[in-house]
Design an enzyme around this catalytic site. Structure first.
Site, PDB file in Angstrom:
ATOM      1  N   ASP A 289       0.852  -1.178   0.000  1.00 33.49           N
ATOM      2  CA  ASP A 289       0.000   0.000   0.000  1.00 33.49           C
ATOM      3  C   ASP A 289       0.886   1.226   0.000  1.00 33.49           C
ATOM      4  O   ASP A 289       1.880   1.269   0.717  1.00 33.49           O
ATOM      5  CB  ASP A 289      -0.875   0.002   1.252  1.00 33.49           C
ATOM      6  CG  ASP A 289      -2.134  -0.805   1.022  1.00 33.49           C
ATOM      7  OD1 ASP A 289      -2.621  -0.799  -0.126  1.00 33.49           O
ATOM      8  OD2 ASP A 289      -2.621  -1.444   1.966  1.00 33.49           O
ATOM      9  N   SER A 364      -8.204  28.021   3.210  1.00 32.67           N
ATOM     10  CA  SER A 364      -8.049  28.359   4.612  1.00 32.67           C
ATOM     11  C   SER A 364      -7.052  29.496   4.673  1.00 32.67           C
ATOM     12  O   SER A 364      -6.399  29.819   3.674  1.00 32.67           O
ATOM     13  CB  SER A 364      -7.567  27.151   5.410  1.00 32.67           C
ATOM     14  OG  SER A 364      -6.259  26.806   4.994  1.00 32.67           O
TER      15      SER A 364
END
Lengths: 665, 552
Positions: A289, A364
């Site tokens: 992974d 943000s």
């Protein structure tokens, strides 16, 4: 390993003299029969020689048992500490009416639901179906930091014997009593459920065939010797037989297997079968992974690109400012990068307010006193905020970053002079340190690494290239993983993978080596054939090494054992026939003092070499990743050539001592 | 020309010939056994046999065919030999005794060609040409077929089928053995090897008459060598001037007995798609052959004893026209293959020389071995090597993409066990009963070596002998027949079992982690394993026989 640890296992080594136990190792069984026969001979016709040979034949068997006992002893200690965790606990079961009742933990069945609150021990394996709790799993993993277990998702599994530290959870039991993870673990480390692995059986067959050949060679030697007017005593023939049959590997074979499993346990991996450990050595494709294994798992700022007319410092400071209050990993990484590039370490100015990321603004930032506003976000949102189209220069940077698989984060500000774009932060997956080298190492060992990621192919390709993996599977679904595994297996490759989610379970089951993370769901743990208690996906690489080491140790000691026979023949054959054929003196190249001392020395060497090799059998032959040809050349030199030479030296040295014994020398 | 020059020239010529021929001939054989086309004459044979030539056989069915065919061959040959009186060209000779017939029938069907009779005084032409020669062809073709089946086991993936035995048998005979032996026979005739159908009565100088036995020798001689059979028309075998009369015929015969075993390594390389694999095997074979040749030549051509120095050479039992060098070469070649033809008396070799040719057979005749038997024998040893060495690189051992698991190891272990077991039990029996009349009655180390040689030769299907012991007793006729029979067909059944189980597997791709089996390192390991296994098995027997003799 110390002498005392050897001696402490002596009682269990003696218990293993049971023929029913030794029958499992045909080579050692023959030695046992030989020992019994020489004992009878020594009683009937006592002589120093007969008794010395008899004692050392018995010691040969005992030493073999000792090796196994020591190997098992290491697991037993671990099993004892695990048993301590399996205290009988009372469970609070929720019955059909939804009412709590108190039952013994051993009465829980699959599907039962139990309530566990802070301070209580989990009564059995199961999945959290309600609530979230901090769990202390140190009894199993040895890791003292608590872990979070919550309903739903891939962190729902709890293990019996662990302790809930906070909150209240409802757990659905997934295992029957006596078959819990803890029970299986105990059985595994104790070696109680140990079965011979396929390769071990194949090797045993070879050893049995060799033993039979030697049995015939020695049995037919009797009439041959009679014919040559050099009759041989049964005692000498038994001594010859025991020296020739592959006792070294025969004695150490099971210890090697047990120690291999034990080495895995030491790196906190539990293999459900020895077969899985062997398969690990054969693996030629690793599915890894991306997140958590190859990369750190979060996108991190890797560089600042200032827009035209903006200095690098301005860009850096603005980016830092916008992220100071941002607690996301990306935000923190921007602050760190700015610091690394020389920004000062000051706090947010007074009166500044943090503007959080929302799905609507997709930005943000921070609002400073004096009307200065700083924002960072996706290119299109920032462009809208600034109120005009993106500069071509900045747009080019954005495109370039996207193309390379990174994420561009545009920083902009508004103050009295108006709004403007300051530059772009390049966010990207950062490959863990040392991974590239490990992949290169794996490639030299002939193992292909495949990166599995949910990223789009572009991003995936870029990270794959940077990490140096051989292939990647982008936008991977569980079905894709399965298909990939089947494709590899179709071509004859063995596949190893790690996984933790329930949707990984089919792939884990299909893989030849499926390592489930202990933090994962019980479905994943059921499906895999190994469980990593540390839940560290990079460990797959260590597992492969341990599997290879197990096979190498077996092969090396087999080679050593067979190569030893050359010297033993040169010791015993001239000793047997020297009186009749003085010409055979030429074969006594070790110049052993007398026929009896020659035979005794060979027998003693044969027994002592087992003890000498116990540490090697337990530790495993040193393995450094390299190509097969390199590894082979090295091991042939040490264990093949060394195996021919060592006994010549050893037998000669023993002869020097033995020949001083009256009645032998 | 001196003995040494002649010997070196023969060796050089042999190397050049084999180097030139083995590539095209090996590739031709690969083509023969992979081509889908049948020749017309072959189709006719299949029709007579009732064989569907395009069907494939499983390992079990292939084995049953080999064993069934061989059993029928033994029965037919036995009947021919026992009843040769009823056949034409019987030269007025009676039928063979039953035990000798049995021994001979087994001997020729197993490609051993151990001869417990003297050809010229026992057999008529019909039995020689109609019985023995046919088996010279067929037993050789069976050997090649089994080898090819094993190679197919490595080549095929997830199949389990090994080809068709009848097709392999017919093609091997018709496309390989017949044409080659025909050409070779003509070449041999040009070198004075006779081919006729009658004995000749000549008037001797002293006035008396003498019958010179004749017969169809050249046609038998060529297949005798080509098929690594070794059964001579005459008792003198290839030292008889009518079988092998000149240095050139000697060279032709050497070439013939080496050409198929050597070229089969190329066939292997071509069929498995790795020519280097063929070279590695050939390299291992060549090394063992060269080492044996060097030792035998050193022992025979060197003047190591006072007697040899006085006489100017160790010429006992050797033909003056060949000399020590060519005799050593022939002895090494005939025992390195499973031929057993001789051009000198092996019993008269020096202890070192005789011991070496004995070891040559004990190695399992893999340098380069009998037709087919050599290549399958060395491949089985390669599997053993790969098993031990493969573990040492940290993987389940594999060779040519096939894993060596429990099943494969069982076949291989039994194979390695079988022939040594037959030899040791045979020797043990003969020796244990040595006081009994008709068993063993030769004294000393040399008498012992003779028995060791007889059983080693029989079980390995060689056929050469340390004559000197009388092998016509019931005990030897039957025990040696049993050794030949078991020594041939147990290994064959195991090889076919191994082939079947390999063919069922898929192929494992080659990676950097795979043990390379086509390198000099592997070839030397292979030699090491063969020497070690043989040495450990036979060291006691060798110590009491040739070693005790040689060191005295």
């Amino acid at each position: 390993m110390t002498l005392s640890s050897l001696l402490s296992q002596l009682p269990s080594a003696l218990r293993k003299l049971d023929p029913r136990h030794l029958w499992r190792s045909p080579v050692m069984f023959i030695v046992l029969i030989g020992s019994v026969m020489t004992t009878i001979i020594a009683i009937a016709n006592p002589s120093t020689f007969a008794w010395v040979v008899t004692v050392w034949l018995w010691l040969t068997v005992v030493f073999g048992n000792l090796a196994e006992a020591v190997a098992e002893g290491r697991g037993k200690a671990q099993a004892a500490s695990l048993r301590a965790a399996r205290t009988d606990v009372m469970a609070r079961r929720i019955n059909a009416a939804g009412v709590e009742e108190s039952v013994a933990g051993t009465e829980l069945r699959k599907g039962d639901r139990v309530v566990i609150e802070a301070g209580e021990t989990v009564p059995g394996d199961g999945d959290v179906v309600e609530g979230v709790a901090a769990v202390d799993e140190s009894a199993i993993t040895g890791e003292s930091a608590p872990v979070i277990r919550e309903a739903g998702g891939d962190r729902s599994a709890v293990t019996g014997g662990t302790k809930v530290l906070s909150d209240r959870i409802v757990v659905q039991i997934t295992s029957a009593p006596g078959e819990t993870f803890l029970d299986r673990m105990i059985a595994l480390v104790e070696g109680a459920s140990r079965r011979k692995t396929p390769n071990e059986i194949a090797l045993s067959i070879l050893l049995v065939a060799l033993t039979l050949v030697f049995l015939l060679a020695v049995a037919t030697l009797r009439p041959m010797a009679n014919y040559a007017h050099a009759p041989q005593s049964t005692l000498v023939l038994i001594a010859l037989l025991v020296c020739l049959i592959p006792t070294t590997i025969g004695a150490l074979l099971s210890a090697i297997g047990i120690a291999g499993m034990d080495r895995l346990v030491r790196v906190n991996v539990l293999a459900m079968s020895g077969r899985a450990v062997e398969a690990a050595g054969d693996v030629s494709t690793l599915l890894l992974d991306k997140t958590g294994t190859i990369t750190y798992g979060n996108r991190q700022a890797s560089r600042f690109v200032a827009a035209e007319g903006v200095t690098a410092e301005q860009m850096r400071d603005a980016a830092r400012l916008s992220s100071l209050a941002d607690q996301t990993p990306e935000g923190r990484s921007i602050v760190e990068l700015a610091l690394a590039e020389g920004a000062d370490d000051s706090d947010l100015p007074n009166g500044a307010t943090f503007v959080e990321f929302t799905a609507q603004t997709r930005m943000s930032g921070v609002d400073l006193t004096g009307g200065r506003l700083v924002r960072k976000g996706a290119g299109s949102s920032v462009a809208a905020w600034v109120g005009r189209g993106m500069d071509p220069g900045v747009q080019a940077t954005i495109d370039e970053i996207s193309k390379s698989g990174g994420t561009p984060l545009v920083v902009a500000e508004t103050d009295a002079k108006g709004s403007r774009v300051l530059g772009v932060v390049h966010l990207k997956d950062v490959v863990k340190e040392g991974m590239t080298e490990r992949f290169a190492e794996l490639r030299r060992m002939g193992i292909r690494t495949v990166m599995i990621t949910g990223d789009n192919p572009l991003t995936a390709a870029s990270i794959a290239k940077e990490a140096g993996v051989d292939d990647f599977l982008a936008e991977a679904t569980p079905e894709d993983k399965m298909a990939y595994i089947h494709k590899e297996q179709e071509g004859g490759r063995l596949v190893a993978m790690t996984g933790d989610g329930t949707n990984d379970a089919p792939a884990l089951a299909a893989a030849d080596v499926g390592v489930a993370m202990n933090s994962g769901t019980s479905a994943a743990k059921e499906a895999g054939n190994m469980v990593d208690l540390d839940s560290d996906p990079t460990k797959l690489i260590d597992i492969v090494g341990i599997g290879k080491q197990l096979l190498i140790t077996r092969g090396a000691l087999t080679t050593f054992s067979i190569a030893n026979d050359v010297a033993k023949y040169f010791a015993i054959i001239p000793a047997m026939f020297l009186l009749t054929f003085p010409s055979l003196k030429g074969l006594n190249i070790m110049h052993l003092s007398t026929p009896t001392s020659a035979i005794t020395s060979a027998v003693i060497f044969n027994a002592l070499i087992i003890v000498a090799l116990i540490p090697l059998a337990l530790r495993g032959v040193a393995y450094r990743p390299a190509s097969a040809a390199t590894v082979l050349r090295r091991n042939i030199l040490i264990y093949g050539v060394g195996g021919v030479i060592a006994p010549f030296v050893g037998i000669k040295l023993i002869d020097l001592i033995v020949s001083t014994i009256p009645g032998i020398g | 020309m001196s003995d040494t020059t002649g010997g070196l020239l023969t060796i050089a010529a042999l190397i050049i010939l084999l180097a030139a021929v083995h590539k095209p001939f090996g590739d031709y054989m690969a083509h023969v056994f992979t081509s889908a086309k049948h020749w017309r004459v072959e189709k006719r044979i299949y029709r007579v046999l009732g064989v569907n030539a395009d069907s494939e056989q499983s390992a079990r069915s292939y084995t049953v065919s080999v064993l069934g065919f061989s059993l029928i061959s033994i029965v037919v040959l036995f009947l021919i030999l026992v009843g040769q009186k009823a056949l034409p060209f019987d030269r007025g000779l009676p039928g063979m005794p039953w035990d000798m017939s049995l021994n001979t029938a087994v001997s020729f069907v197993t490609n051993t060609n151990w001869q417990s009779y003297s050809g010229e005084s026992t057999l008529g032409f019909a039995a020689q040409a109609g019985g023995l020669v046919i088996q010279n062809f067929l037993s050789a073709a069976v050997g090649i077929a089994v080898a090819i089946a094993l190679v197919r086991g490595f080549v095929r993936s997830r199949s389990g089928e090994l080809g068709n035995f009848w097709v392999d048998l017919v093609r091997g005979t018709i496309r390989i053995l017949l044409p080659l032996s025909f050409v070779a026979a003509i070449l041999l005739v040009s070198q004075g090897v006779i081919q006729n159908f009658g004995d000749h009565t000549v008037h001797a100088l002293t006035g008396g008459t003498q019958v010179i036995p004749g017969g169809p020798v050249a046609s038998q001689e060529s297949i005798k060598e080509l098929g690594t059979n070794g059964g001579g028309f005459f008792n003198g075998n290839s030292s008889h001037p009518f079988e092998n009369g000149t240095p050139f015929s000697n060279l032709i015969e050497l070439f013939l007995l080496l050409v198929i075993p050597v070229s089969l390594t190329r066939t292997l390389g071509t069929m498995v798609g790795s020519r280097k694999q063929g070279y590695a095997i050939l390299g291992a074979m060549t090394f063992m052959f060269g080492a044996a040749l060097a030792v035998v030549t050193w022992a025979e051509a060197g003047m190591h004893s006072q007697a040899a120095q006085l006489a100017g050479g160790s010429m006992e039992g050797k033909e003056t026209q060949f000399g020590s060098w060519a005799s050593s070469l022939f002895a090494t070649a005939t025992t390195g293959t499973s031929t057993g033809a001789i051009n000198s008396a092996h019993d008269s070799l020096s202890p070192t020389g005789g011991g070496t040719v004995l070891v040559n057979m004990m190695l399992g005749e893999v340098a380069p071995g009998g037709v087919g038997a050599g290549i399958y024998g060395i491949l089985v040893m390669a599997v053993v090597t790969v098993f031990i060495a493969g573990l040492m690189v940290g993987r389940t051992p594999e060779i040519l993409g096939k894993k060596i698991g429990t099943k494969e190891m069982t076949y291989v272990a039994l194979y390695t066990l079988s022939v040594p077991a037959i030899i040791l039990v045979g020797i043990g029996l003969a020796i244990a009963l040595h006081g009994t009349p008709g068993y063993m009655n030769n004294p000393g180390s040399h008498g012992f070596s003779e028995v060791v040689y007889a059983f080693t030769s029989a079980a390995n299907n060689n056929g050469s002998a340390f004559a000197g012991i009388t092998v016509t007793s019931h005990f030897f006729q039957i025990s040696l027949a049993a050794a030949m029979l078991l020594g041939r067909f147990i290994p064959i059944a195991l090889v076919l079992g191994l082939a079947g189980s390999l063919a069922k597997q898929g192929k494992v791709p080659v990676t950097a982690g795979t043990l390379p089996t086509h390198t000099p390192l592997f070839a030397s390991l292979l030699v090491g394993v063969i020497l070690l296994v043989t040495g450990l098995t036979f060291f006691p027997a060798l110590a009491l026989g040739p070693l005790a003799e040689a060191l005295s």
